[in-house]
Design a protein around this motif. Structure first.
Motif, PDB file in Angstrom:
ATOM      1  N   ASN A   1       0.736 -34.786  72.937  1.00 29.07           N
ATOM      2  CA  ASN A   1      -0.242 -33.909  73.602  1.00 29.07           C
ATOM      3  C   ASN A   1       0.396 -33.181  74.778  1.00 29.07           C
ATOM      4  O   ASN A   1      -0.298 -32.546  75.558  1.00 29.07           O
ATOM      5  N   SER A   2       1.733 -33.253  74.882  1.00 26.92           N
ATOM      6  CA  SER A   2       2.438 -32.554  75.963  1.00 26.92           C
ATOM      7  C   SER A   2       2.788 -31.122  75.577  1.00 26.92           C
ATOM      8  O   SER A   2       3.333 -30.381  76.406  1.00 26.92           O
ATOM      9  N   PHE A   3       2.460 -30.742  74.365  1.00 26.53           N
ATOM     10  CA  PHE A   3       2.797 -29.407  73.870  1.00 26.53           C
ATOM     11  C   PHE A   3       2.016 -28.319  74.630  1.00 26.53           C
ATOM     12  O   PHE A   3       0.799 -28.401  74.766  1.00 26.53           O
ATOM     13  N   ILE A   4       2.737 -27.312  75.139  1.00 23.20           N
ATOM     14  CA  ILE A   4       2.077 -26.150  75.752  1.00 23.20           C
ATOM     15  C   ILE A   4       2.878 -24.883  75.465  1.00 23.20           C
ATOM     16  O   ILE A   4       4.072 -24.932  75.212  1.00 23.20           O
ATOM     17  N   SER A   5       2.173 -23.782  75.547  1.00 21.78           N
ATOM     18  CA  SER A   5       2.802 -22.483  75.445  1.00 21.78           C
ATOM     19  C   SER A   5       3.456 -22.150  76.793  1.00 21.78           C
ATOM     20  O   SER A   5       2.887 -22.443  77.850  1.00 21.78           O
ATOM     21  N   VAL A   6       4.656 -21.559  76.769  1.00 16.81           N
ATOM     22  CA  VAL A   6       5.390 -21.266  78.002  1.00 16.81           C
ATOM     23  C   VAL A   6       5.526 -19.767  78.237  1.00 16.81           C
ATOM     24  O   VAL A   6       5.315 -19.280  79.339  1.00 16.81           O
ATOM     25  N   SER A   7       5.916 -19.023  77.206  1.00 16.57           N
ATOM     26  CA  SER A   7       6.267 -17.615  77.383  1.00 16.57           C
ATOM     27  C   SER A   7       5.933 -16.860  76.091  1.00 16.57           C
ATOM     28  O   SER A   7       6.071 -17.410  75.002  1.00 16.57           O
ATOM     29  N   LEU A   8       5.485 -15.601  76.272  1.00 17.01           N
ATOM     30  CA  LEU A   8       5.222 -14.783  75.082  1.00 17.01           C
ATOM     31  C   LEU A   8       6.437 -13.932  74.728  1.00 17.01           C
ATOM     32  O   LEU A   8       6.639 -13.592  73.567  1.00 17.01           O
ATOM     33  N   SER A   9       7.229 -13.562  75.724  1.00 22.00           N
ATOM     34  CA  SER A   9       8.397 -12.720  75.478  1.00 22.00           C
ATOM     35  C   SER A   9       9.598 -13.218  76.287  1.00 22.00           C
ATOM     36  O   SER A   9       9.660 -12.947  77.496  1.00 22.00           O
ATOM     37  N   PRO A  10      10.482 -13.988  75.716  1.00 20.04           N
ATOM     38  CA  PRO A  10      10.482 -14.406  74.310  1.00 20.04           C
ATOM     39  C   PRO A  10       9.411 -15.471  74.083  1.00 20.04           C
ATOM     40  O   PRO A  10       8.948 -16.105  75.032  1.00 20.04           O
ATOM     41  N   PRO A  11       9.038 -15.695  72.805  1.00 14.35           N
ATOM     42  CA  PRO A  11       8.002 -16.681  72.516  1.00 14.35           C
ATOM     43  C   PRO A  11       8.549 -18.099  72.653  1.00 14.35           C
ATOM     44  O   PRO A  11       9.384 -18.526  71.854  1.00 14.35           O
ATOM     45  N   LEU A  12       8.077 -18.815  73.675  1.00 10.84           N
ATOM     46  CA  LEU A  12       8.579 -20.163  73.954  1.00 10.84           C
ATOM     47  C   LEU A  12       7.426 -21.147  74.084  1.00 10.84           C
ATOM     48  O   LEU A  12       6.372 -20.805  74.631  1.00 10.84           O
ATOM     49  N   VAL A  13       7.663 -22.354  73.619  1.00 16.35           N
ATOM     50  CA  VAL A  13       6.743 -23.472  73.843  1.00 16.35           C
ATOM     51  C   VAL A  13       7.579 -24.641  74.360  1.00 16.35           C
ATOM     52  O   VAL A  13       8.804 -24.640  74.237  1.00 16.35           O
ATOM     53  N   LEU A  14       6.896 -25.631  74.935  1.00 17.79           N
ATOM     54  CA  LEU A  14       7.623 -26.846  75.299  1.00 17.79           C
ATOM     55  C   LEU A  14       6.803 -28.072  74.984  1.00 17.79           C
ATOM     56  O   LEU A  14       5.586 -28.008  74.806  1.00 17.79           O
ATOM     57  N   TRP A  15       7.488 -29.197  74.904  1.00 19.08           N
ATOM     58  CA  TRP A  15       6.837 -30.504  74.817  1.00 19.08           C
ATOM     59  C   TRP A  15       7.825 -31.506  75.396  1.00 19.08           C
ATOM     60  O   TRP A  15       9.016 -31.184  75.578  1.00 19.08           O
ATOM     61  N   THR A  16       7.344 -32.682  75.721  1.00 17.19           N
ATOM     62  CA  THR A  16       8.224 -33.684  76.320  1.00 17.19           C
ATOM     63  C   THR A  16       8.246 -34.926  75.448  1.00 17.19           C
ATOM     64  O   THR A  16       7.233 -35.317  74.859  1.00 17.19           O
ATOM     65  N   LEU A  17       9.433 -35.521  75.380  1.00 17.48           N
ATOM     66  CA  LEU A  17       9.639 -36.719  74.553  1.00 17.48           C
ATOM     67  C   LEU A  17      10.122 -37.860  75.436  1.00 17.48           C
ATOM     68  O   LEU A  17      11.060 -37.684  76.232  1.00 17.48           O
ATOM     69  N   ARG A  18       9.482 -39.006  75.267  1.00 20.66           N
ATOM     70  CA  ARG A  18       9.898 -40.210  75.980  1.00 20.66           C
ATOM     71  C   ARG A  18      11.378 -40.464  75.676  1.00 20.66           C
ATOM     72  O   ARG A  18      11.790 -40.470  74.514  1.00 20.66           O
ATOM     73  N   ARG A  19      12.145 -40.662  76.736  1.00 15.40           N
ATOM     74  CA  ARG A  19      13.593 -40.829  76.571  1.00 15.40           C
ATOM     75  C   ARG A  19      13.931 -42.009  75.652  1.00 15.40           C
ATOM     76  O   ARG A  19      14.933 -41.985  74.936  1.00 15.40           O
TER      77      ARG A  19
END
Ligand SMILES: Cc1cc2nc3c(=O)[nH]c(=O)nc-3n(C[C@H](O)[C@H](O)[C@H](O)COP(=O)(O)O)c2cc1C
Length: 162
Positions: free
Chosen positions: A36-54
């Motif tokens: 549920n850490s997924f979010i949209s970051v940027s439209l140009s360029p199109p970027l998303v992020l999420w985080t993973l437990r190390r």
């Protein structure tokens, strides 16, 4: 610094959607987990992020892979969210899915999905932040998405107009 339990409680009050982030391992087998850490970051360029437990077993696979898929779950897919958040070694077994155009596994009947490639990666405390470039964005269905708040799954009834 805030106490970790207090932080967990407060961040848990922030209602989110739920997605399954997936890729294929070196043998080509599907690998994925509930996030549920997924979010949209940027439209140009199109970027998303999420985080993973190390400490996640999946970290070496996500680090090695070059194509990924993010499937946004519908409100009737809570069982899948639980399955992909559990300790099952092969959560895709028996779950209807297909390969996206770039080859990463996509959950059948998800609300919408993205196909991505790596863009950036950095370490932040006990998590790794993955920033991905969105190569393709696919089909948003009118079905309501699954919601998560306070450790519980639910429906976003009023947004969905239901
Ligand atoms: C609703 C929900 C959201 C989650 N979000 C994340 C997340 O963003 N990042 C993460 O590393 N784990 C997240 N988890 C936990 C992983 O799904 C779980 O630890 C993983 O599937 C178990 O495999 P692992 O121990 O190898 O990571 C979440 C779990 C749930 C139930």
């Amino acid at each position: 610094m805030a106490d970790p339990d207090a932080l967990r409680r407060v961040c848990g009050a922030f209602a989110t959607g739920v997605a399954i982030v997936a890729t294929a391992n070196a043998e080509g087998a599907p690998c994925g987990l509930t996030v549920n850490s997924f979010i949209s970051v940027s439209l140009s360029p199109p970027l998303v992020l999420w985080t993973l437990r190390r400490a996640s077993r999946t970290l070496p696979t996500f680090d090695r892979a070059r194509t990924y898929a993010i499937s946004i779950l519908g409100e009737d897919q809570g069982d899948l969210a639980r399955r992909f958040a559990g300790s099952t070694a092969r959560p895709f077994d028996g779950v209807p899915h297909r390969r996206g155009r770039l080859g990463a596994p996509v959950i059948d009947d998800c609300v919408a999905y993205l196909e991505c490639s790596p863009y950036d990666r950095f370490e932040a405390g006990d998590h790794i932040v993955f920033v991905w470039l969105v190569e393709q964005a696919h089909g948003v269905s009118q079905r309501p998405a699954l919601a998560f708040q306070g450790g519980r799954y639910g429906r976003i009834a009023s947004i969905a107009g239901a």
